[in-house]
Design a protein around this motif. Sequence first.
Motif, PDB file in Angstrom:
ATOM      1  N   CYS A 193       1.309   1.293  -9.533  1.00  0.00           N
ATOM      2  CA  CYS A 193       1.585  -0.145  -9.489  1.00  0.00           C
ATOM      3  C   CYS A 193       0.830  -0.846 -10.618  1.00  0.00           C
ATOM      4  O   CYS A 193      -0.349  -0.549 -10.864  1.00  0.00           O
ATOM      5  CB  CYS A 193       1.165  -0.723  -8.141  1.00  0.00           C
ATOM      6  N   PRO A 194       1.479  -1.771 -11.307  1.00  0.00           N
ATOM      7  CA  PRO A 194       0.819  -2.489 -12.406  1.00  0.00           C
ATOM      8  C   PRO A 194      -0.415  -3.277 -11.983  1.00  0.00           C
ATOM      9  O   PRO A 194      -1.218  -3.667 -12.826  1.00  0.00           O
ATOM     10  CB  PRO A 194       1.913  -3.436 -12.911  1.00  0.00           C
ATOM     11  N   CYS A 195      -0.569  -3.506 -10.676  1.00  0.00           N
ATOM     12  CA  CYS A 195      -1.704  -4.304 -10.215  1.00  0.00           C
ATOM     13  C   CYS A 195      -3.027  -3.563 -10.356  1.00  0.00           C
ATOM     14  O   CYS A 195      -4.099  -4.171 -10.259  1.00  0.00           O
ATOM     15  CB  CYS A 195      -1.503  -4.737  -8.766  1.00  0.00           C
ATOM     16  N   GLY A 196      -2.959  -2.225 -10.550  1.00  0.00           N
ATOM     17  CA  GLY A 196      -4.180  -1.445 -10.719  1.00  0.00           C
ATOM     18  C   GLY A 196      -4.770  -0.907  -9.435  1.00  0.00           C
ATOM     19  O   GLY A 196      -5.899  -0.415  -9.420  1.00  0.00           O
ATOM     20  N   SER A 197      -4.013  -0.958  -8.351  1.00  0.00           N
ATOM     21  CA  SER A 197      -4.536  -0.493  -7.061  1.00  0.00           C
ATOM     22  C   SER A 197      -4.642   1.021  -6.978  1.00  0.00           C
ATOM     23  O   SER A 197      -5.358   1.552  -6.126  1.00  0.00           O
ATOM     24  CB  SER A 197      -3.635  -0.990  -5.929  1.00  0.00           C
ATOM     25  N   GLY A 198      -3.891   1.727  -7.842  1.00  0.00           N
ATOM     26  CA  GLY A 198      -3.847   3.181  -7.771  1.00  0.00           C
ATOM     27  C   GLY A 198      -2.732   3.691  -6.878  1.00  0.00           C
ATOM     28  O   GLY A 198      -2.460   4.895  -6.844  1.00  0.00           O
ATOM     29  N   MET A 199      -2.075   2.803  -6.146  1.00  0.00           N
ATOM     30  CA  MET A 199      -0.964   3.189  -5.280  1.00  0.00           C
ATOM     31  C   MET A 199       0.334   3.219  -6.079  1.00  0.00           C
ATOM     32  O   MET A 199       0.431   2.633  -7.163  1.00  0.00           O
ATOM     33  CB  MET A 199      -0.833   2.196  -4.120  1.00  0.00           C
ATOM     34  N   LYS A 200       1.323   3.927  -5.520  1.00  0.00           N
ATOM     35  CA  LYS A 200       2.633   3.914  -6.147  1.00  0.00           C
ATOM     36  C   LYS A 200       3.234   2.513  -6.028  1.00  0.00           C
ATOM     37  O   LYS A 200       3.021   1.809  -5.036  1.00  0.00           O
ATOM     38  CB  LYS A 200       3.559   4.938  -5.493  1.00  0.00           C
ATOM     39  N   TYR A 201       4.002   2.161  -7.043  1.00  0.00           N
ATOM     40  CA  TYR A 201       4.614   0.831  -7.093  1.00  0.00           C
ATOM     41  C   TYR A 201       5.448   0.548  -5.851  1.00  0.00           C
ATOM     42  O   TYR A 201       5.397  -0.550  -5.286  1.00  0.00           O
ATOM     43  CB  TYR A 201       5.472   0.736  -8.359  1.00  0.00           C
ATOM     44  N   LYS A 202       6.205   1.564  -5.378  1.00  0.00           N
ATOM     45  CA  LYS A 202       7.097   1.356  -4.234  1.00  0.00           C
ATOM     46  C   LYS A 202       6.328   1.077  -2.949  1.00  0.00           C
ATOM     47  O   LYS A 202       6.873   0.502  -2.008  1.00  0.00           O
ATOM     48  CB  LYS A 202       8.015   2.563  -4.048  1.00  0.00           C
ATOM     49  N   ARG A 203       5.069   1.502  -2.898  1.00  0.00           N
ATOM     50  CA  ARG A 203       4.256   1.284  -1.703  1.00  0.00           C
ATOM     51  C   ARG A 203       3.279   0.124  -1.872  1.00  0.00           C
ATOM     52  O   ARG A 203       2.458  -0.124  -0.988  1.00  0.00           O
ATOM     53  CB  ARG A 203       3.490   2.563  -1.347  1.00  0.00           C
ATOM     54  N   CYS A 204       3.378  -0.546  -3.001  1.00  0.00           N
ATOM     55  CA  CYS A 204       2.420  -1.618  -3.272  1.00  0.00           C
ATOM     56  C   CYS A 204       3.146  -2.955  -3.466  1.00  0.00           C
ATOM     57  O   CYS A 204       3.398  -3.659  -2.496  1.00  0.00           O
ATOM     58  CB  CYS A 204       1.575  -1.255  -4.492  1.00  0.00           C
ATOM     59  N   HIS A 205       3.536  -3.282  -4.695  1.00  0.00           N
ATOM     60  CA  HIS A 205       4.092  -4.612  -4.954  1.00  0.00           C
ATOM     61  C   HIS A 205       5.589  -4.633  -5.243  1.00  0.00           C
ATOM     62  O   HIS A 205       6.118  -5.665  -5.668  1.00  0.00           O
ATOM     63  CB  HIS A 205       3.335  -5.275  -6.115  1.00  0.00           C
ATOM     64  N   LEU A 206       6.285  -3.532  -5.004  1.00  0.00           N
ATOM     65  CA  LEU A 206       7.728  -3.518  -5.239  1.00  0.00           C
ATOM     66  C   LEU A 206       8.433  -4.575  -4.389  1.00  0.00           C
ATOM     67  O   LEU A 206       9.263  -5.340  -4.885  1.00  0.00           O
ATOM     68  CB  LEU A 206       8.307  -2.139  -4.942  1.00  0.00           C
ATOM     69  N   ARG A 207       8.110  -4.634  -3.106  1.00  0.00           N
ATOM     70  CA  ARG A 207       8.784  -5.592  -2.221  1.00  0.00           C
ATOM     71  C   ARG A 207       8.484  -7.030  -2.626  1.00  0.00           C
ATOM     72  O   ARG A 207       9.355  -7.898  -2.552  1.00  0.00           O
ATOM     73  CB  ARG A 207       8.371  -5.347  -0.773  1.00  0.00           C
ATOM     74  N   ALA A 208       7.258  -7.282  -3.051  1.00  0.00           N
ATOM     75  CA  ALA A 208       6.898  -8.638  -3.478  1.00  0.00           C
ATOM     76  C   ALA A 208       7.704  -9.044  -4.704  1.00  0.00           C
ATOM     77  O   ALA A 208       8.215 -10.171  -4.786  1.00  0.00           O
ATOM     78  CB  ALA A 208       5.405  -8.713  -3.779  1.00  0.00           C
ATOM     79  N   VAL A 209       7.853  -8.127  -5.656  1.00  0.00           N
ATOM     80  CA  VAL A 209       8.629  -8.417  -6.863  1.00  0.00           C
ATOM     81  C   VAL A 209      10.101  -8.610  -6.508  1.00  0.00           C
ATOM     82  O   VAL A 209      10.772  -9.495  -7.057  1.00  0.00           O
ATOM     83  CB  VAL A 209       8.452  -7.288  -7.899  1.00  0.00           C
TER      84      VAL A 209
END
Length: 237
Positions: A193-209
């Motif tokens: 995820c571009p946020c830098g959390s270390g998580m995969k994008y789909k499990r982090c901020h994909l839904r928010a985007v």
Amino acid sequence: MYRRAPTQAKPKAWYQRDGGGRLAQDRERIAAAFPGLSYQIDEQAGRVFLEGTITLVAECGISTPIQARVEFPDDYPEHESRVYDAAQRFPYEADRHFYPDGRCCLWLPPESRWNAKDPDGLCRFLEEVAVFLDQQLTYEAVGKGRWPGRQRSHGDTGYVEFVLELLGGEQRLLDALAPTLANRSGVQRNSPCPCGSGMKYKRCHLRAVEEISRKVGLVKLYAIFGRWCTNAATDTK
């Protein structure tokens, strides 16, 4: 012999569909709630307008009629109408939330309160217009410089404020996701995820985007955050 191709029937205007049911429904409700407004139909252009006065009544009982014009879009009731200050009662200034042509800027489009499925939707919409016009009078009475109610900044800045709120008000997060919102990052579902959390994008901020994209629209996001990314790149040089 050649046969002439059959001519296609002209699509019906919105007020002609369903036997004119929506127009009749709205007309009845408007006559009761806003008797100063009347319908005008331009059959040749296939357009409908509401024209007349919206009367504001102060707590002391003083009435102030405001000339207004409501223009219905071709796809009404799917989208809300446009409302104009018909008699130039107020200055057409950005700080007064008017467009240069006198159209009222009631809210940021993603925050529209229009409900196409509500039978009383038009009356509720005009009640919001009445609040907006009352705020104009209050603005004049108390002095310029402070809008009497919640407002957004003008132009792209208002959209950025809206997106920032959806992201919990975290400026760092907005900066990190801006390239993704502008469709410039190339991030994939399984990418970090571009946020830098270390998580995969789909499990982090994909839904928010995805939610932001649905509410604001891809074209608008690309325009706003494309410029954002370009300016950020220029600033770092």
